[in-house]
Design a protein around this motif. Structure first.
Motif, PDB file in Angstrom:
ATOM      1  N   ASP A 110       0.857  -1.219  -0.256  1.00 10.18           N
ATOM      2  CA  ASP A 110       0.158  -0.058   0.133  1.00 10.18           C
ATOM      3  C   ASP A 110       0.870   1.185  -0.043  1.00 10.18           C
ATOM      4  OD1 ASP A 110      -2.298  -1.447   0.047  1.00 10.18           O
ATOM      5  OD2 ASP A 110      -2.518  -1.577   2.145  1.00 10.18           O
ATOM      6  N   ARG A 114       1.084   3.953  -2.941  1.00 10.47           N
ATOM      7  CA  ARG A 114       0.797   5.356  -2.425  1.00 10.47           C
ATOM      8  C   ARG A 114       1.516   6.348  -2.814  1.00 10.47           C
ATOM      9  NH1 ARG A 114      -0.317   4.517   2.377  1.00 10.47           N
ATOM     10  NH2 ARG A 114       1.534   5.458   3.288  1.00 10.47           N
ATOM     11  N   HIS A 153      -0.627  -0.145  -8.175  1.00 12.91           N
ATOM     12  CA  HIS A 153      -1.090  -1.403  -7.497  1.00 12.91           C
ATOM     13  C   HIS A 153      -0.065  -2.520  -7.421  1.00 12.91           C
ATOM     14  CE1 HIS A 153      -2.381  -1.896 -11.472  1.00 12.91           C
ATOM     15  NE2 HIS A 153      -2.291  -3.148 -11.373  1.00 12.91           N
TER      16      HIS A 153
END
Ligand code: GLP
Length: 246
Positions: A110, A114, A153
């Protein structure tokens, strides 16, 4: 989408380099979206040559790469940062601090994704995004799925991708099973998109992305939604399109 058929891989590589070089000529501080894999290697060679001959200048350029294997870092010779250094950055007058690849060494997916999306918004839209094409229609590492992924992702690589990329590793078991990839939204954000497609093993995928339905089952079909896509293909890659009379 404009599909240009070149006579050979060498010819489409030179044409691709001309298109990228023209971006640098009109905008010396261009943002280039770059790809790895064998498809863009000929283009990089040509760009290196023109840079060394003083014809093009990378000093003001920023680059963002599409993807990186999760678990591989800058010193791993199968990693994409290493690939970019070897094929382009080490041979041209680019400021390496302005070259970006997702951080494969960040174990927290993540966070890695990000941070890469934040970086992409800081850097701004790519003036041109270079793409190769997977035999299964993938772009970057956006694998066939039931939905399009918008942002960066973490991807579980398809078996066929692991097999196709095993040629760069000692054995298929050494190919990482996951990667961080720019999403479809990040790719489509580019002002212009250049797709380099070579070889018969890509011919069906090329037909599908150019003329098939727009579906996450063929991630490259999303390119039909963009109005500035140039595909450069060699005769082998064009074989299915030609056989269907397009
Ligand atoms: C790889 C990369 C893609 C690349 C594609 C085709 O898995 N993640 O960015 O475009 O597959 O690779 P190649 O050009 O070696 O056929």
């Amino acid at each position: 989408m404009v599909v240009y058929e070149g006579k050979s891989y060498e010819e489409i590589s030179e044409r691709a380099a001309q298109i990228v070089a023209s971006e640098l000529i009109v905008k010396p501080n261009a943002v280039l979206g770059l790809a790895t894999g064998s498809s863009p290697v000929g283009m990089y060679k040509q760009l290196v040559k023109w840079n060394q001959e003083g014809k093009i200048d990378f000093s003001g350029v920023t680059t963002v790469n599409l993807d990186e294997y999760k678990g591989l870092g800058p010193d791993d010779d199968q990693g994409y940062r290493y690939f970019m250094n070897e094929n382009l950055f080490d041979h041209v007058n680019i400021n390496k601090e302005h070259t970006y690849v997702p951080n494969g060494l960040e174990p927290d997916s993540d966070k890695a994704c990000r941070e890469y999306d934040e970086l992409l918004s800081r850097v701004g839209r790519q003036d041109i995004q270079v793409l190769g094409l997977g035999g299964n229609g993938h772009i970057g590492f956006n694998e066939p799925d039931t939905k399009f992924c918008k942002g960066t992702h973490c991807v579980r690589l398809a078996e066929s991708t692991i097999k196709a990329n095993a040629r760069f590793f000692n054995s298929p078991e050494d190919v990482p099973t996951e990667a961080y990839s720019m999403g479809i939204k990040g790719i489509l954000a580019a002002r212009k998109i250049l797709v380099i497609v070579s070889g018969a093993q890509k011919a069906q995928a090329l037909y599908d992305i150019a003329y098939g339905p727009i579906t996450p089952g063929v991630p490259g079909s999303a390119l039909q939604l963009h109005d500035q896509v140039i595909v450069l293909a060699d005769p082998e890659a064009m074989s299915v399109i030609r056989s269907k009379g397009r």
